[in-house]
Scaffold this motif. Sequence first.
Motif, PDB file in Angstrom:
ATOM      1  N   PHE A  98       0.846  -1.186   0.000  1.00 49.06           N
ATOM      2  CA  PHE A  98       0.000   0.000   0.000  1.00 49.06           C
ATOM      3  C   PHE A  98       0.888   1.245   0.000  1.00 49.06           C
ATOM      4  O   PHE A  98       1.708   1.416   0.905  1.00 49.06           O
ATOM      5  CB  PHE A  98      -0.914   0.005   1.227  1.00 49.06           C
ATOM      6  CG  PHE A  98      -1.974  -1.062   1.172  1.00 49.06           C
ATOM      7  CD1 PHE A  98      -3.256  -0.767   0.713  1.00 49.06           C
ATOM      8  CD2 PHE A  98      -1.686  -2.365   1.555  1.00 49.06           C
ATOM      9  CE1 PHE A  98      -4.228  -1.755   0.644  1.00 49.06           C
ATOM     10  CE2 PHE A  98      -2.659  -3.361   1.488  1.00 49.06           C
ATOM     11  CZ  PHE A  98      -3.930  -3.052   1.027  1.00 49.06           C
ATOM     12  N   PRO A  99       0.734   2.132  -0.971  1.00 52.02           N
ATOM     13  CA  PRO A  99       1.575   3.337  -0.999  1.00 52.02           C
ATOM     14  C   PRO A  99       1.483   4.143   0.287  1.00 52.02           C
ATOM     15  O   PRO A  99       2.450   4.801   0.680  1.00 52.02           O
ATOM     16  CB  PRO A  99       1.012   4.134  -2.190  1.00 52.02           C
ATOM     17  CG  PRO A  99       0.320   3.138  -3.044  1.00 52.02           C
ATOM     18  CD  PRO A  99      -0.209   2.085  -2.108  1.00 52.02           C
ATOM     19  N   GLU A 100       0.333   4.094   0.945  1.00 49.43           N
ATOM     20  CA  GLU A 100       0.123   4.896   2.143  1.00 49.43           C
ATOM     21  C   GLU A 100       1.097   4.528   3.264  1.00 49.43           C
ATOM     22  O   GLU A 100       1.491   5.391   4.054  1.00 49.43           O
ATOM     23  CB  GLU A 100      -1.321   4.739   2.631  1.00 49.43           C
ATOM     24  CG  GLU A 100      -2.359   5.336   1.710  1.00 49.43           C
ATOM     25  CD  GLU A 100      -2.688   4.466   0.498  1.00 49.43           C
ATOM     26  OE1 GLU A 100      -3.472   4.926  -0.349  1.00 49.43           O
ATOM     27  OE2 GLU A 100      -2.164   3.324   0.393  1.00 49.43           O
ATOM     28  N   PHE A 101       1.469   3.249   3.362  1.00 54.97           N
ATOM     29  CA  PHE A 101       2.382   2.827   4.437  1.00 54.97           C
ATOM     30  C   PHE A 101       3.743   3.498   4.285  1.00 54.97           C
ATOM     31  O   PHE A 101       4.223   4.172   5.200  1.00 54.97           O
ATOM     32  CB  PHE A 101       2.542   1.304   4.446  1.00 54.97           C
ATOM     33  CG  PHE A 101       3.748   0.846   5.210  1.00 54.97           C
ATOM     34  CD1 PHE A 101       3.793   0.941   6.594  1.00 54.97           C
ATOM     35  CD2 PHE A 101       4.866   0.343   4.547  1.00 54.97           C
ATOM     36  CE1 PHE A 101       4.917   0.541   7.315  1.00 54.97           C
ATOM     37  CE2 PHE A 101       5.993  -0.058   5.250  1.00 54.97           C
ATOM     38  CZ  PHE A 101       6.020   0.042   6.640  1.00 54.97           C
ATOM     39  N   ALA A 102       4.371   3.314   3.142  1.00 58.68           N
ATOM     40  CA  ALA A 102       5.709   3.876   2.952  1.00 58.68           C
ATOM     41  C   ALA A 102       5.672   5.395   2.989  1.00 58.68           C
ATOM     42  O   ALA A 102       6.583   6.037   3.534  1.00 58.68           O
ATOM     43  CB  ALA A 102       6.300   3.386   1.629  1.00 58.68           C
ATOM     44  N   ARG A 103       4.614   6.002   2.426  1.00 55.85           N
ATOM     45  CA  ARG A 103       4.513   7.458   2.457  1.00 55.85           C
ATOM     46  C   ARG A 103       4.376   7.973   3.883  1.00 55.85           C
ATOM     47  O   ARG A 103       5.010   8.955   4.269  1.00 55.85           O
ATOM     48  CB  ARG A 103       3.330   7.903   1.583  1.00 55.85           C
ATOM     49  CG  ARG A 103       3.091   9.416   1.511  1.00 55.85           C
ATOM     50  CD  ARG A 103       4.323  10.201   1.063  1.00 55.85           C
ATOM     51  NE  ARG A 103       4.988   9.692  -0.099  1.00 55.85           N
ATOM     52  CZ  ARG A 103       4.655   9.975  -1.367  1.00 55.85           C
ATOM     53  NH1 ARG A 103       3.612  10.728  -1.623  1.00 55.85           N
ATOM     54  NH2 ARG A 103       5.378   9.491  -2.364  1.00 55.85           N
ATOM     55  N   ALA A 104       3.553   7.299   4.700  1.00 59.35           N
ATOM     56  CA  ALA A 104       3.397   7.721   6.093  1.00 59.35           C
ATOM     57  C   ALA A 104       4.717   7.619   6.843  1.00 59.35           C
ATOM     58  O   ALA A 104       5.070   8.506   7.637  1.00 59.35           O
ATOM     59  CB  ALA A 104       2.333   6.872   6.782  1.00 59.35           C
TER      60      ALA A 104
END
Length: 284
Positions: free
Chosen positions: A157-163
């Motif tokens: 999920f892109p959201e994990f690495a971005r967070a």
Amino acid sequence: MAGTPVHSIAVVQGAAVIDDVDQNLSTLATLVGEAAERGADVVVTPELFATGYAAERAWRHDGAAIRAALADIARKAAVSVVASSVDAAPSGPGEASAHRIAASVFSATGAEALRIHKRHLFGEVEKEWMTPGDAYAQPFEWRNTKWGVGVCYDVEFPEFARAQALAGADVLLVPTAVPVVEEGVDGLGEAWHYSSSLIARLQVPARALENGVVIAYANHCGPGFTGGSCIATPFGRLAARLGADPGVAVVDVPVAAIRAARRVNTYLPDLSVALGDEPTPAGS
């Protein structure tokens, strides 16, 4: 690059046996020991390796005892170890315990420095037997570097690495268990065929590139698993990738090189500007 830390990061992979905790811990001890002998500071191991990856059975084993054994492996090898277990944690005040897939960071002295819970559960079996983590964990600081931890499906999920990147992480440590999945549309050729081996070869380097981080991703190998444990750089390339057999990969990671990658691709500060937030310095 003088004056900035250089970390020696390892990923290890092996073939676990479902429910054979003693054998699996012995396998991990051998792999971690080899990584330590090769100079690793941090060793990432696969998801639920001690119990074997089977969510419907892993919770039946004593997670606290497994974590004690994993801590002992780290202490004996004198190296930090990232390893996965099942955590029986209360869901809320007065509620019964919920089983969560955890990843712990054990220091070289055997202390459990951090424990996080898998946020994104994969497949119907995990969703039936496990409870997702409430949120992505905050990165922790060690040796002048910030480290983020997730488990397996989280990194897809892109959201994990971005967070993690927005919270300041420089390196992401990810135990995983990727089963072999090969699916496609008949008659349309390879471009219309999915292979779960793409996660290590495509998604992990992309997450590293778009967020300016290093990602160490450790998988199972053997029947039913893709292997391919890897270490991706913030330049979107793989510094190391194992094949289908048990093994160890060690990569020296200069933090100055992470800073350099962020000056080339200024995704995070440019995102902040686009959203009207305070820009993040490109070299941070």
